[in-house]
Design an enzyme around this catalytic site. Structure first.
Site, PDB file in Angstrom:
ATOM      1  N   GLU A   1      50.569 -18.992  11.718  1.00  0.00           N
ATOM      2  CA  GLU A   1      49.775 -18.619  12.889  1.00  0.00           C
ATOM      3  C   GLU A   1      50.476 -17.556  13.727  1.00  0.00           C
ATOM      4  O   GLU A   1      51.605 -17.150  13.416  1.00  0.00           O
ATOM      5  CB  GLU A   1      49.479 -19.890  13.713  1.00  0.00           C
ATOM      6  CG  GLU A   1      48.673 -20.896  12.895  1.00  0.00           C
ATOM      7  CD  GLU A   1      48.313 -22.155  13.658  1.00  0.00           C
ATOM      8  OE1 GLU A   1      48.868 -22.402  14.751  1.00  0.00           O
ATOM      9  OE2 GLU A   1      47.453 -22.902  13.133  1.00  0.00           O
TER      10      GLU A   1
ATOM     11  N   GLU B   1      46.148 -21.487   1.744  1.00  0.00           N
ATOM     12  CA  GLU B   1      45.617 -21.172   0.416  1.00  0.00           C
ATOM     13  C   GLU B   1      45.788 -19.696   0.089  1.00  0.00           C
ATOM     14  O   GLU B   1      46.198 -19.318  -1.012  1.00  0.00           O
ATOM     15  CB  GLU B   1      44.126 -21.519   0.330  1.00  0.00           C
ATOM     16  CG  GLU B   1      43.821 -22.988   0.464  1.00  0.00           C
ATOM     17  CD  GLU B   1      43.567 -23.420   1.906  1.00  0.00           C
ATOM     18  OE1 GLU B   1      44.245 -22.903   2.817  1.00  0.00           O
ATOM     19  OE2 GLU B   1      42.717 -24.290   2.109  1.00  0.00           O
TER      20      GLU B   1
ATOM     21  N   ASN C   1      50.209 -22.417   6.126  1.00  0.00           N
ATOM     22  CA  ASN C   1      49.523 -21.594   7.123  1.00  0.00           C
ATOM     23  C   ASN C   1      50.537 -20.964   8.073  1.00  0.00           C
ATOM     24  O   ASN C   1      51.577 -21.562   8.397  1.00  0.00           O
ATOM     25  CB  ASN C   1      48.417 -22.367   7.866  1.00  0.00           C
ATOM     26  CG  ASN C   1      48.853 -23.684   8.454  1.00  0.00           C
ATOM     27  OD1 ASN C   1      49.792 -24.314   7.978  1.00  0.00           O
ATOM     28  ND2 ASN C   1      48.163 -24.121   9.488  1.00  0.00           N
TER      29      ASN C   1
ATOM     30  N   CYS D   1      45.552 -18.703   6.391  1.00  0.00           N
ATOM     31  CA  CYS D   1      45.500 -20.029   5.775  1.00  0.00           C
ATOM     32  C   CYS D   1      46.519 -20.168   4.655  1.00  0.00           C
ATOM     33  O   CYS D   1      46.858 -19.196   3.960  1.00  0.00           O
ATOM     34  CB  CYS D   1      44.120 -20.303   5.192  1.00  0.00           C
ATOM     35  SG  CYS D   1      42.808 -20.426   6.402  1.00  0.00           S
TER      36      CYS D   1
ATOM     37  N   CYS E   1      38.734 -18.709   2.200  1.00  0.00           N
ATOM     38  CA  CYS E   1      39.668 -19.049   1.116  1.00  0.00           C
ATOM     39  C   CYS E   1      38.915 -19.365  -0.172  1.00  0.00           C
ATOM     40  O   CYS E   1      39.384 -19.068  -1.265  1.00  0.00           O
ATOM     41  CB  CYS E   1      40.557 -20.219   1.524  1.00  0.00           C
ATOM     42  SG  CYS E   1      41.778 -19.739   2.766  1.00  0.00           S
TER      43      CYS E   1
ATOM     44  N   CYS F   1      38.699 -23.324   3.745  1.00  0.00           N
ATOM     45  CA  CYS F   1      37.662 -22.677   4.552  1.00  0.00           C
ATOM     46  C   CYS F   1      36.850 -21.736   3.650  1.00  0.00           C
ATOM     47  O   CYS F   1      37.227 -21.454   2.505  1.00  0.00           O
ATOM     48  CB  CYS F   1      38.284 -21.915   5.722  1.00  0.00           C
ATOM     49  SG  CYS F   1      39.039 -20.344   5.250  1.00  0.00           S
TER      50      CYS F   1
HETATM   51  N1  THU Z   1      43.948 -23.749   7.694  1.00  0.00           N
HETATM   52  C1  THU Z   1      44.487 -23.604   6.454  1.00  0.00           C
HETATM   53  O1  THU Z   1      45.642 -23.186   6.308  1.00  0.00           O
HETATM   54  N2  THU Z   1      43.736 -23.940   5.401  1.00  0.00           N
HETATM   55  C2  THU Z   1      42.502 -24.501   5.472  1.00  0.00           C
HETATM   56  O2  THU Z   1      41.935 -24.823   4.451  1.00  0.00           O
HETATM   57  C3  THU Z   1      41.847 -24.692   6.773  1.00  0.00           C
HETATM   58  C4  THU Z   1      42.591 -24.193   7.946  1.00  0.00           C
HETATM   59  C5  THU Z   1      44.798 -23.451   8.847  1.00  0.00           C
HETATM   60  C6  THU Z   1      44.435 -22.233   9.632  1.00  0.00           C
HETATM   61  C7  THU Z   1      45.042 -22.575  10.978  1.00  0.00           C
HETATM   62  O3  THU Z   1      46.417 -22.245  10.962  1.00  0.00           O
HETATM   63  C8  THU Z   1      44.940 -24.083  11.067  1.00  0.00           C
HETATM   64  O4  THU Z   1      44.740 -24.531   9.746  1.00  0.00           O
HETATM   65  C9  THU Z   1      43.829 -24.594  11.957  1.00  0.00           C
HETATM   66  O5  THU Z   1      42.621 -24.022  11.630  1.00  0.00           O
END
Ligand code: THU
Length: 165
Positions: free
Chosen positions: A50, A61, A48, A59, A92, A89
């Site tokens: 940010e 994925e 991930n 994300c 994804c 999520c």
């Molecule tokens: N996130 C993912 O990378 N994958 C997931 O399946 C759920 C959430 C990340 C997005 C964000 O950077 C952090 O987790 C918190 O939501």
């Protein structure tokens, strides 16, 4: 599972574990690693990423899947997500569905540093997204999505078009 498949899945899980260490998540402090195994046997990883403008977070994925697409691969044989109780999520799940078929496996890995034991849940992409918005059923996916740029016709088919077989 064949010995070859077991090795490939182990490679996939290891790539996702390593990718989690590269997560850029100073805001959520929730690192996620992901990796995809393509039908061609290649592994692509993602984490991930940010941003100070929070809504721009991407994300793990989707980073892994887009990494595979950019590498010329689009049919997913397996996907792995590593994180604390991580589950993909909704967004994804829809992106995975685009490049999956009913056999595409999904491994959810939770590392427990305290016990040193890994919890691995095995399921499929299709099971995680019942009644998905299907690019084929909707008639939106052209027969040869890879030919849109009028390149030399590719024999590759997308995960979705593989479902026609
Ligand atoms: N996130 C993912 O990378 N994958 C997931 O399946 C759920 C959430 C990340 C997005 C964000 O950077 C952090 O987790 C918190 O939501």
């Amino acid at each position: 599972m064949s010995a070859k498949r077991t090795k490939a899945v182990e490679r996939l899980i290891e790539a996702a574990i390593q990718a989690q260490k590269r997560a850029y998540c100073p805001y959520s402090r929730y690192p996620v690693g992901a990796a995809v195994l393509t039908e061609a046997g290649r592994v692509f990883a993602g984490c991930n990423v940010e941003n100070a403008s929070y809504g721009l977070a991407m994300c793990a994925e989707r980073v892994a899947i887009y990494h595979a697409i950019a590498g010329g691969q689009d049919a997913l044989s397996a996907v792995c997500v590593v994180g604390s109780s991580a589950k993909p999520c909704g967004a994804c799940r829809q992106v995975m569905f685009e490049f999956s078929d009913k056999d595409t496996e999904l491994y959810l890995v939770d590392l427990n540093p305290a016990s040193g034991r890994r919890k691995i849940v095995k399921t499929t992409v299709f099971k995680l997204l019942p009644m998905a918005f299907d690019p084929l059923a909707s008639g939106l996916l052209p027969k040869n999505p890879r030919n849109l740029l009028k390149r030399k016709p590719s024999r590759r088919r997308t995960g979705a078009s593989r479902r026609n077989r």
